[in-house]
Design an enzyme around this catalytic site. Structure first.
Site, PDB file in Angstrom:
ATOM      1  N   LYS A 190       0.806  -1.229   0.000  1.00  0.00           N
ATOM      2  CA  LYS A 190       0.000   0.000   0.000  1.00  0.00           C
ATOM      3  C   LYS A 190       0.841   1.283   0.000  1.00  0.00           C
ATOM      4  O   LYS A 190       0.410   2.296  -0.547  1.00  0.00           O
ATOM      5  CB  LYS A 190      -0.963   0.001   1.192  1.00  0.00           C
ATOM      6  CG  LYS A 190      -2.137  -0.958   1.022  1.00  0.00           C
ATOM      7  CD  LYS A 190      -3.053  -0.865   2.237  1.00  0.00           C
ATOM      8  CE  LYS A 190      -4.472  -1.255   1.879  1.00  0.00           C
ATOM      9  NZ  LYS A 190      -5.425  -0.851   2.938  1.00  0.00           N
TER      10      LYS A 190
ATOM     11  N   ASP B 280      -5.302  13.582  -3.238  1.00  0.00           N
ATOM     12  CA  ASP B 280      -4.994  14.271  -1.972  1.00  0.00           C
ATOM     13  C   ASP B 280      -5.177  13.341  -0.784  1.00  0.00           C
ATOM     14  O   ASP B 280      -4.378  13.349   0.152  1.00  0.00           O
ATOM     15  CB  ASP B 280      -5.900  15.502  -1.792  1.00  0.00           C
ATOM     16  CG  ASP B 280      -5.515  16.616  -2.746  1.00  0.00           C
ATOM     17  OD1 ASP B 280      -4.419  16.543  -3.332  1.00  0.00           O
ATOM     18  OD2 ASP B 280      -6.332  17.552  -2.912  1.00  0.00           O
TER      19      ASP B 280
ATOM     20  N   ASN C 199      -4.862   2.169  -1.877  1.00  0.00           N
ATOM     21  CA  ASN C 199      -5.467   0.834  -2.007  1.00  0.00           C
ATOM     22  C   ASN C 199      -6.103   0.627  -3.379  1.00  0.00           C
ATOM     23  O   ASN C 199      -6.564  -0.465  -3.686  1.00  0.00           O
ATOM     24  CB  ASN C 199      -6.496   0.577  -0.897  1.00  0.00           C
ATOM     25  CG  ASN C 199      -7.738   1.443  -1.053  1.00  0.00           C
ATOM     26  OD1 ASN C 199      -7.736   2.423  -1.801  1.00  0.00           O
ATOM     27  ND2 ASN C 199      -8.790   1.086  -0.363  1.00  0.00           N
TER      28      ASN C 199
ATOM     29  N   ASP D 203     -10.237   3.860   1.723  1.00  0.00           N
ATOM     30  CA  ASP D 203     -10.599   3.294   3.032  1.00  0.00           C
ATOM     31  C   ASP D 203     -11.414   4.281   3.869  1.00  0.00           C
ATOM     32  O   ASP D 203     -12.398   3.904   4.509  1.00  0.00           O
ATOM     33  CB  ASP D 203      -9.340   2.887   3.816  1.00  0.00           C
ATOM     34  CG  ASP D 203      -8.689   1.626   3.261  1.00  0.00           C
ATOM     35  OD1 ASP D 203      -9.407   0.799   2.669  1.00  0.00           O
ATOM     36  OD2 ASP D 203      -7.461   1.471   3.425  1.00  0.00           O
TER      37      ASP D 203
ATOM     38  N   GLY E 217      -6.778   3.661  18.577  1.00  0.00           N
ATOM     39  CA  GLY E 217      -5.747   3.162  17.672  1.00  0.00           C
ATOM     40  C   GLY E 217      -5.132   4.291  16.885  1.00  0.00           C
ATOM     41  O   GLY E 217      -5.746   5.359  16.705  1.00  0.00           O
TER      42      GLY E 217
ATOM     43  N   GLY F  70      -2.820   3.494  13.982  1.00  0.00           N
ATOM     44  CA  GLY F  70      -2.117   2.892  12.847  1.00  0.00           C
ATOM     45  C   GLY F  70      -2.653   3.395  11.517  1.00  0.00           C
ATOM     46  O   GLY F  70      -3.243   4.484  11.435  1.00  0.00           O
TER      47      GLY F  70
ATOM     48  N   ASN G 199      -4.579   5.642  22.237  1.00  0.00           N
ATOM     49  CA  ASN G 199      -3.797   4.518  21.737  1.00  0.00           C
ATOM     50  C   ASN G 199      -2.928   3.950  22.831  1.00  0.00           C
ATOM     51  O   ASN G 199      -2.495   4.675  23.730  1.00  0.00           O
ATOM     52  CB  ASN G 199      -2.916   4.999  20.571  1.00  0.00           C
ATOM     53  CG  ASN G 199      -2.282   3.855  19.821  1.00  0.00           C
ATOM     54  OD1 ASN G 199      -2.973   2.902  19.461  1.00  0.00           O
ATOM     55  ND2 ASN G 199      -0.982   3.920  19.591  1.00  0.00           N
TER      56      ASN G 199
ATOM     57  N   TYR H 191     -14.581  -7.090  11.648  1.00  0.00           N
ATOM     58  CA  TYR H 191     -15.860  -7.679  11.222  1.00  0.00           C
ATOM     59  C   TYR H 191     -15.855  -9.203  11.362  1.00  0.00           C
ATOM     60  O   TYR H 191     -16.722  -9.895  10.836  1.00  0.00           O
ATOM     61  CB  TYR H 191     -16.191  -7.267   9.775  1.00  0.00           C
ATOM     62  CG  TYR H 191     -15.139  -7.645   8.769  1.00  0.00           C
ATOM     63  CD1 TYR H 191     -15.127  -8.904   8.176  1.00  0.00           C
ATOM     64  CD2 TYR H 191     -14.149  -6.739   8.418  1.00  0.00           C
ATOM     65  CE1 TYR H 191     -14.145  -9.261   7.271  1.00  0.00           C
ATOM     66  CE2 TYR H 191     -13.161  -7.083   7.515  1.00  0.00           C
ATOM     67  CZ  TYR H 191     -13.173  -8.341   6.948  1.00  0.00           C
ATOM     68  OH  TYR H 191     -12.194  -8.689   6.053  1.00  0.00           O
TER      69      TYR H 191
HETATM   70  P1  ATR Z   1      -3.520  -0.926  10.750  1.00  0.00           P
HETATM   71  O1  ATR Z   1      -2.717  -0.432   9.602  1.00  0.00           O
HETATM   72  O2  ATR Z   1      -4.424  -2.082  10.411  1.00  0.00           O
HETATM   73  O3  ATR Z   1      -4.246   0.149  11.457  1.00  0.00           O
HETATM   74  P2  ATR Z   1      -1.251  -0.959  12.504  1.00  0.00           P
HETATM   75  O4  ATR Z   1      -0.701   0.181  11.749  1.00  0.00           O
HETATM   76  O5  ATR Z   1      -0.358  -2.090  12.876  1.00  0.00           O
HETATM   77  O6  ATR Z   1      -2.478  -1.621  11.756  1.00  0.00           O
HETATM   78  O7  ATR Z   1      -1.947  -0.370  13.819  1.00  0.00           O
HETATM   79  C1  ATR Z   1      -2.435  -1.186  14.807  1.00  0.00           C
HETATM   80  C2  ATR Z   1      -3.075  -0.344  15.900  1.00  0.00           C
HETATM   81  O8  ATR Z   1      -3.648  -1.238  16.860  1.00  0.00           O
HETATM   82  C3  ATR Z   1      -2.093   0.519  16.670  1.00  0.00           C
HETATM   83  O9  ATR Z   1      -2.760   1.661  17.128  1.00  0.00           O
HETATM   84  C4  ATR Z   1      -1.698  -0.388  17.840  1.00  0.00           C
HETATM   85  O10 ATR Z   1      -1.264   0.293  18.995  1.00  0.00           O
HETATM   86  P3  ATR Z   1       0.291   0.697  19.198  1.00  0.00           P
HETATM   87  O11 ATR Z   1       0.510   2.005  18.455  1.00  0.00           O
HETATM   88  O12 ATR Z   1       0.438   0.838  20.678  1.00  0.00           O
HETATM   89  O13 ATR Z   1       1.110  -0.428  18.641  1.00  0.00           O
HETATM   90  C5  ATR Z   1      -3.030  -1.047  18.123  1.00  0.00           C
HETATM   91  N1  ATR Z   1      -2.857  -2.350  18.793  1.00  0.00           N
HETATM   92  C6  ATR Z   1      -2.461  -3.491  18.210  1.00  0.00           C
HETATM   93  N2  ATR Z   1      -2.407  -4.498  19.117  1.00  0.00           N
HETATM   94  C7  ATR Z   1      -2.779  -3.955  20.298  1.00  0.00           C
HETATM   95  C8  ATR Z   1      -2.947  -4.466  21.651  1.00  0.00           C
HETATM   96  N3  ATR Z   1      -2.713  -5.749  21.942  1.00  0.00           N
HETATM   97  N4  ATR Z   1      -3.380  -3.611  22.597  1.00  0.00           N
HETATM   98  C9  ATR Z   1      -3.635  -2.323  22.316  1.00  0.00           C
HETATM   99  N5  ATR Z   1      -3.494  -1.783  21.083  1.00  0.00           N
HETATM  100  C10 ATR Z   1      -3.076  -2.580  20.089  1.00  0.00           C
END
Ligand code: ATR
Length: 277
Positions: free
Chosen positions: A70, A82, A91, A106, A132, A134, A156, A223
């Site tokens: 991606k 943008d 994507n 997305d 979150g 990410g 987060n 989901y």
């Molecule tokens: P995506 O691209 O699918 O969003 P990612 O970039 O790996 O995946 O992001 C995952 C998110 O889930 C992050 O916010 C991560 O928190 P951290 O920044 O602390 O890593 C969160 N996450 C993943 N596993 C977790 C867990 N066991 N507990 C809490 N947060 C979690």
């Protein structure tokens, strides 16, 4: 013999067999009687650039791009929308006049899922709380702001990742720690989990949302299961919920329209097919 109007598209990723995109686009190709095809193509990272250029020279209309390509997809594009630029990932690639146009659908998929799933939801209804920080959170926050969210709060596990994202988006976005979530819920109208917590095989998301106002909407990008423990907690509280399957389905709409010339709809049959597949 295939006529000139036969339209080809694909999804490329590595691995590729988990992708639901062939089910989604295959359903629409049949439903709208499109003279075309949509394939799953596995491309390891070292073959990504050549593989996409091969599709271009073979007359494909474009492709979806999934893990792990991606970000690379942005680098090989001639034009970047943008929203793809802001999200930092693409994507959806559309080939036009031998050029690659990269987009990220997305965020708009997230928004359109909530609009289809709720009669009264709008980003402008009030503050959104995003769990979150990410890639998924980035796409969703961008789209919420575009759609008029007055304020977005990111919480987060790793607070500095939330802060970095909040700084990127500017004054309407702030970061808090997970322990502060309960205290701000009273002001939140849109609550969204963008982490993988709650997914089958992952730890559960343990969060108390009982302080949300009765008018709040709760949604999850997970989901699988379709009703996560977050969504069932919200339902027990009498809150409106929208599940995450629709985001996956709605993100596919702009690509299908660009490649095949018909704007498809997300219907109950498609949901059943993707849930079963
Ligand atoms: P995506 O691209 O699918 O969003 P990612 O970039 O790996 O995946 O992001 C995952 C998110 O889930 C992050 O916010 C991560 O928190 P951290 O920044 O602390 O890593 C969160 N996450 C993943 N596993 C977790 C867990 N066991 N507990 C809490 N947060 C979690």
């Amino acid at each position: 013999m295939m006529s000139d109007t036969f339209k080809k598209a694909a999804v490329v990723g590595w691995p590729i067999k988990q992708s639901k995109s062939p089910l989604i686009h295959g359903y629409w190709i049949k439903k709208f009687e499109i003279n075309g095809s949509y394939e799953a193509i596995g491309l390891p990272p070292e073959n990504f650039t050549n593989g996409v250029n091969d599709l271009l020279s073979q007359g494909y209309r474009g492709c979806n791009v999934t893990i792990p390509h991606k970000e690379t997809a942005l680098e090989i594009a001639d034009f970047v929308s943008d929203r793809a630029k802001a999200i930092g990932a693409a994507n959806t690639l559309v080939f036009k006049d031998s050029k690659i146009h990269a987009d990220n659908t997305d965020g708009i998929g997230f928004i359109n899922n909530l609009k289809q799933g709720s009669a009264s939801w709008a980003a402008s209804n009030g503050t959104a709380l995003v769990l979150g920080a990410g890639g998924a959170a980035r796409a969703i926050i961008y789209a919420l702001l575009q759609d008029g969210a007055p304020r977005v709060i990111i919480a987060n596990r790793t607070e500095k990742n939330a802060k970095r994202l909040a700084d990127f988006f500017g004054e309407r976005v702030s970061a808090i720690s997970i322990t502060e979530v309960f205290g701000v819920l009273g002001d939140v109208q849109t609550f969204v989990n963008t982490t993988s917590l709650g997914m089958d095989g992952q730890p559960d998301l343990k969060i108390d949302i009982s302080n949300l106002p009765k008018t709040a909407l709760v949604t999850d990008i997970v989901y699988n299961p379709i009703t996560t423990s977050l969504l069932s907690q919200a339902q027990e509280l009498g809150l409106e919920t929208v599940d995450g399957l629709g985001m996956l389905l709605h993100q596919a709409v702009p690509g299908f329209e660009a490649w095949f010339g018909v704007r498809p709809t997300v219907d109950a049959t498609l949901r059943q097919i993707v849930l079963g597949g």
